[in-house]
Design a protein around this motif. Sequence first.
Motif, PDB file in Angstrom:
ATOM      1  N   LEU A  65      -2.154  -1.416  -5.206  1.00  0.00           N
ATOM      2  CA  LEU A  65      -3.377  -1.580  -5.993  1.00  0.00           C
ATOM      3  C   LEU A  65      -4.294  -0.374  -5.796  1.00  0.00           C
ATOM      4  CD1 LEU A  65      -4.234  -3.881  -7.821  1.00  0.00           C
ATOM      5  CD2 LEU A  65      -5.592  -4.794  -5.951  1.00  0.00           C
ATOM      6  N   GLY A  66      -4.143   0.326  -4.706  1.00  0.00           N
ATOM      7  CA  GLY A  66      -4.983   1.489  -4.422  1.00  0.00           C
ATOM      8  C   GLY A  66      -4.797   1.896  -2.969  1.00  0.00           C
ATOM      9  N   GLU A  98       3.041  -7.550   8.442  1.00  0.00           N
ATOM     10  CA  GLU A  98       3.290  -6.108   8.307  1.00  0.00           C
ATOM     11  C   GLU A  98       4.185  -5.795   7.112  1.00  0.00           C
ATOM     12  OE1 GLU A  98       1.578  -3.867   9.843  1.00  0.00           O
ATOM     13  OE2 GLU A  98       0.592  -5.495  10.897  1.00  0.00           O
ATOM     14  N   CYS A 132       4.787 -11.536  -2.874  1.00  0.00           N
ATOM     15  CA  CYS A 132       3.570 -11.283  -2.096  1.00  0.00           C
ATOM     16  C   CYS A 132       3.896 -11.174  -0.609  1.00  0.00           C
ATOM     17  CB  CYS A 132       2.573 -12.427  -2.279  1.00  0.00           C
ATOM     18  SG  CYS A 132       2.038 -12.647  -3.970  1.00  0.00           S
ATOM     19  N   PRO A 172       0.829  -1.206   0.000  1.00  0.00           N
ATOM     20  CA  PRO A 172       0.000   0.000   0.000  1.00  0.00           C
ATOM     21  C   PRO A 172       0.862   1.255   0.000  1.00  0.00           C
ATOM     22  CG  PRO A 172      -0.116  -1.120   2.135  1.00  0.00           C
ATOM     23  CD  PRO A 172       0.690  -1.998   1.241  1.00  0.00           C
ATOM     24  N   GLY A 232      -2.808  -9.306   2.196  1.00  0.00           N
ATOM     25  CA  GLY A 232      -1.612  -9.864   1.570  1.00  0.00           C
ATOM     26  C   GLY A 232      -1.513  -9.415   0.129  1.00  0.00           C
ATOM     27  N   TYR A 240      -5.828   1.590   0.018  1.00  0.00           N
ATOM     28  CA  TYR A 240      -6.477   0.799   1.068  1.00  0.00           C
ATOM     29  C   TYR A 240      -5.524  -0.340   1.398  1.00  0.00           C
ATOM     30  CZ  TYR A 240      -7.620  -1.243  -3.417  1.00  0.00           C
ATOM     31  OH  TYR A 240      -7.525  -1.727  -4.686  1.00  0.00           O
ATOM     32  N   LEU A 246      -4.830  -4.351   2.100  1.00  0.00           N
ATOM     33  CA  LEU A 246      -5.243  -5.758   1.960  1.00  0.00           C
ATOM     34  C   LEU A 246      -4.484  -6.592   2.994  1.00  0.00           C
ATOM     35  CD1 LEU A 246      -4.768  -5.831  -1.911  1.00  0.00           C
ATOM     36  CD2 LEU A 246      -6.973  -5.774  -0.731  1.00  0.00           C
TER      37      LEU A 246
HETATM   38  N1  SAM Z   1       2.007  -2.599   7.258  1.00  0.00           N
HETATM   39  C1  SAM Z   1       1.840  -2.382   5.858  1.00  0.00           C
HETATM   40  C2  SAM Z   1       1.611  -0.890   5.609  1.00  0.00           C
HETATM   41  O1  SAM Z   1       0.922  -0.261   6.391  1.00  0.00           O
HETATM   42  O2  SAM Z   1       2.084  -0.392   4.546  1.00  0.00           O
HETATM   43  C3  SAM Z   1       0.651  -3.171   5.324  1.00  0.00           C
HETATM   44  C4  SAM Z   1       0.892  -4.625   5.300  1.00  0.00           C
HETATM   45  S1  SAM Z   1      -0.449  -5.504   4.592  1.00  0.00           S
HETATM   46  C5  SAM Z   1      -1.390  -5.948   5.997  1.00  0.00           C
HETATM   47  C6  SAM Z   1       0.293  -7.030   4.126  1.00  0.00           C
HETATM   48  C7  SAM Z   1       0.657  -7.122   2.667  1.00  0.00           C
HETATM   49  O3  SAM Z   1      -0.497  -6.970   1.884  1.00  0.00           O
HETATM   50  C8  SAM Z   1       1.633  -6.109   2.132  1.00  0.00           C
HETATM   51  O4  SAM Z   1       2.969  -6.451   2.433  1.00  0.00           O
HETATM   52  C9  SAM Z   1       1.367  -6.156   0.658  1.00  0.00           C
HETATM   53  O5  SAM Z   1       2.010  -7.268   0.061  1.00  0.00           O
HETATM   54  C10 SAM Z   1      -0.145  -6.431   0.617  1.00  0.00           C
HETATM   55  N2  SAM Z   1      -0.956  -5.236   0.413  1.00  0.00           N
HETATM   56  C11 SAM Z   1      -1.756  -4.633   1.299  1.00  0.00           C
HETATM   57  N3  SAM Z   1      -2.385  -3.582   0.767  1.00  0.00           N
HETATM   58  C12 SAM Z   1      -1.976  -3.500  -0.513  1.00  0.00           C
HETATM   59  C13 SAM Z   1      -2.264  -2.599  -1.579  1.00  0.00           C
HETATM   60  N4  SAM Z   1      -3.085  -1.566  -1.425  1.00  0.00           N
HETATM   61  N5  SAM Z   1      -1.657  -2.830  -2.756  1.00  0.00           N
HETATM   62  C14 SAM Z   1      -0.808  -3.849  -2.929  1.00  0.00           C
HETATM   63  N6  SAM Z   1      -0.504  -4.733  -1.948  1.00  0.00           N
HETATM   64  C15 SAM Z   1      -1.071  -4.556  -0.750  1.00  0.00           C
END
Ligand code: SAM
Length: 263
Positions: free
Chosen positions: A139-140, A118, A114, A91, A146, A142, A144
């Motif tokens: 991707l945008g 965190e 992927c 993100p 993973g 918000y 996700l």
């Molecule tokens: N702690 C991170 C942050 O705040 O930037 C977010 C981690 S997220 C819970 C876990 C994983 O989901 C990320 O390492 C990434 O691979 C994926 N992910 C989450 N949001 C995403 C997004 N908007 N676009 C692409 N990948 C995303």
Amino acid sequence: MRIDVVSIFPEYLAALDLSLIGKARQDGVLDVRVHDLRTFTTDRHRTVDDTPYGGGAGMVMKAEPWAQALESVLAAAPASQHRPTLIVPSPAGAVFNQAMAHELAGLEHLVFACGRYEGIDERAIDWARDGFDVRPVSLGDYVLNGGEVAVLAMVEAVGRLIPGVVGNPESLVEESHADGLLEYPVYTKPSSWRGRDIPEVLLSGNHARIARWRRMEQFRRTADRRPDLLGDIDATSLPAADLKALREAGFDVVGGRLMRPPH
Ligand code: SAM
């Protein structure tokens, strides 16, 4: 094109066996390989994460399994003069869009890392710059759980731009975002359905009128739904026919930018 995806949930990527991307794989247009990150661990529990330095909630993906996985992908990479591009879904990356999809579709080898928890220890991403062109991509705006869902979206958006993946390449030309505008509304048979008729112009058989109507609908829809995109258009570069029709439809040009008609 060669695509490698590394994930702790390789089953998540099973959707890449379906539909047009699945067919492109069968036809040999896309060579997609999915790798389980846990294969590259050395301990009994196949550990891929640990607590964050500095404290805080959640876990962080360890650097070493990622280095091992990416070294293995590099070792098996097809011979090329170009370094593979490593897309790190995050993100905190540059936001993916159609222009980026076109750029990535022109590359020979994409590798997707992927993240989960965190995210990945930043040192693994820095280390990867020796062998890859590294690009954090979002991707945008918000969050996700993973990277897998982001990879499915990106592979589909990039894959369909590769010649031979979409049966009729003309269908790519008039799509949303192909020319900075959203697509016009589309309809199919019957022409009258539950009291709703399709726009009369579509039955006229007059191709020039239909093309003009569709073009104007693109501007109207973009103005309504994505005024930010409309603001990106350099109105001075639009064809005279567009400008005439836009003025007739109530649009104005101020400082080279299109202004939507008042509602
Ligand atoms: N702690 C991170 C942050 O705040 O930037 C977010 C981690 S997220 C819970 C876990 C994983 O989901 C990320 O390492 C990434 O691979 C994926 N992910 C989450 N949001 C995403 C997004 N908007 N676009 C692409 N990948 C995303």
